[in-house]
Design an enzyme around this catalytic site. Structure first.
Site: not given
Length: 430
Positions: A264, A315
């Site tokens: 991220h 993800d």
């Protein structure tokens, strides 16, 4: 595995796009790549344009059960997490095997030949260890074997509920997995040929700073993955407790470097960007998830300019499409800057394949002699790709345009993969 020859009208080679490419394979490795070749008898034709196998460097397989169930709900990351925890509370090894098999089948159909599974569902729903302590992780490894792709099981250390050291409660109790000792033991367990066992730290929220030196000592040479600065609240809590950002805290304890992948990395300071770049820490961007969870836009171009290698992850699997993730890297920069043209097609393809090395498979990710024979054929005659320059296929194609996936030299059975998907999702079951 015997020798096989694949031929394609176009292929993306390390030097760029080539025509009429013959790829010869033996024992799962590419032995020769010849552009401008005449196909030998018996060569397997891969129509369209062929890419190296794509790598999904960040997956939470169980999140796939939330697709289409939270998109219409308001709130933020933290309210979404409540729904995610409800799914986490409802899985056992058998159910996880079925779910993960479907998820990985979807990946294979989308041209993904390697997945980095960020795994922290270690214990049973009451926080008690299974008879086989690695049973949940073993289910993921078996799911990848059934599908025919490689997996790096990123066994995740998750000990506390916050930077303040709050204890795990509720469903989080199943994340503990025997603490630091259990984490070390699972990492040392043998892995089959299609799998690697590697390490992850969930985040600075989940591992006390006092234990980070032990983590660094336990994972020399990596890979090590860690969620980093996904939320502003994480940064604020870390600054309050330690006087440092999460990136600076990891750096202070020797956890940044080329064997580490920060996932991220959305809310970074300029100093954080410089730290990650100078240490050659990798960064896995997950653009679709950042949009879905309203997380924000990460500084992808600044990170690459600083020296970080970018990889991609799906993800939460809102969609499972590395083409969309690659475009998202460029599109996020356009939204943030009001300008176009931050990443060329070669850079986006590099990001879509860099996850192989980030997950401990540095011999994959390119169509070249000596590399693992991972190939992905993308059609050039769909409504999305008709008329597209094959050199810029990532600008238009989607996962639905993949027509063939070869992993370690083996052409995967698309009918079988589709059947695995149907077995899980028919009737809308999770």
């Amino acid at each position: 595995m015997g020798a096989t020859a694949y031929v394609a009208p176009y292929a993306h080679l390390p030097g760029g796009l080539a025509r009429d490419v013959l790829v010869e394979v033996a024992a799962g490795r590419i032995t020769a790549v010849t552009p401008g070749a005449t196909p030998p008898p018996g060569a397997v034709r891969l129509d369209g344009v062929v890419l190296p196998g794509l790598a999904n460097a960040h997956s939470h397989a169980f999140h796939r059960a939330l697709r289409g169930r939270t998109a219409h709900v308001g709130g933020d990351f933290w309210s979404w997490r409540t729904a995610m925890y409800a799914v986490a509370a409802d899985l056992d090894p058998d159910r996880y095997l079925r779910l993960a098999t479907a998820v990985y089948a979807e990946m294979a159909l989308a041209g993904i030949t390697c997945v980095g599974e960020f795994h922290y569902l270690h214990d049973d729903p009451d926080g008690r260890p299974y008879g086989a302590p690695g049973a949940m992780g073993d289910a993921l490894v078996e799911a990848a074997r059934r599908v025919g792709i490689r997996i790096t099981l990123l066994d995740t250390l998750y000990l506390t509920a916050g930077v303040d050291g709050a204890p795990l409660t509720g469903v989080q109790r199943r994340f503990r997995g025997g603490g630091l000792d259990g984490w070390r033991q699972r990492a040392a367990a043998p892995a089959p040929a299609h799998a690697r066992r590697a390490a992850a730290v969930h985040s600075v929220r989940a591992v006390p700073a006092a234990l980070l030196p032990e983590v660094a000592a336990a994972v020399p040479g990596g890979p090590l993955h860690v969620h980093l600065s996904e939320q502003p609240a994480e940064n604020e809590a870390c600054l309050a407790a330690h006087g440092r950002t999460p990136a600076a805290l990891l750096d202070a304890h020797g956890l940044l470097g080329p064997d580490t992948t920060a996932v991220h990395a959305t809310h970074l300071t300029p100093a954080d960007v410089a730290l990650l770049g100078a240490s050659r820490t990798g960064v896995c961007l997950c653009p679709t998830t950042e949009r879905e969870l309203a997380d924000g836009i990460g500084p992808g171009r600044a990170l690459a300019d600083a020296g970080a290698t970018l990889s991609l992850g799906s993800d939460s699997h809102t969609v499972l499409d590395l083409f969309a993730e690659a475009r998202g890297v460029e599109e996020h920069e356009r939204l943030a800057t009001g300008r176009r043209g931050h990443f060329d097609p070669a850079a986006l393809l590099a990001a879509a394949t860099a996850g192989h090395a980030a997950c401990g498979w540095p011999d994959a990710g390119a169509i070249a002699a000596g590399r693992r024979a991972d190939l992905v054929a993308v059609r050039l005659d769909s409504p999305r790709t008709a008329g597209v320059d094959p050199a810029a296929i990532l600008a238009a194609a989607t996962a639905a345009d993949v027509t063939a996936t070869v992993c370690d030299g083996r052409l995967l059975d698309r009918a079988g993969l589709s059947a695995a998907l149907a077995a899980q999702w028919t009737g809308g079951t999770a």
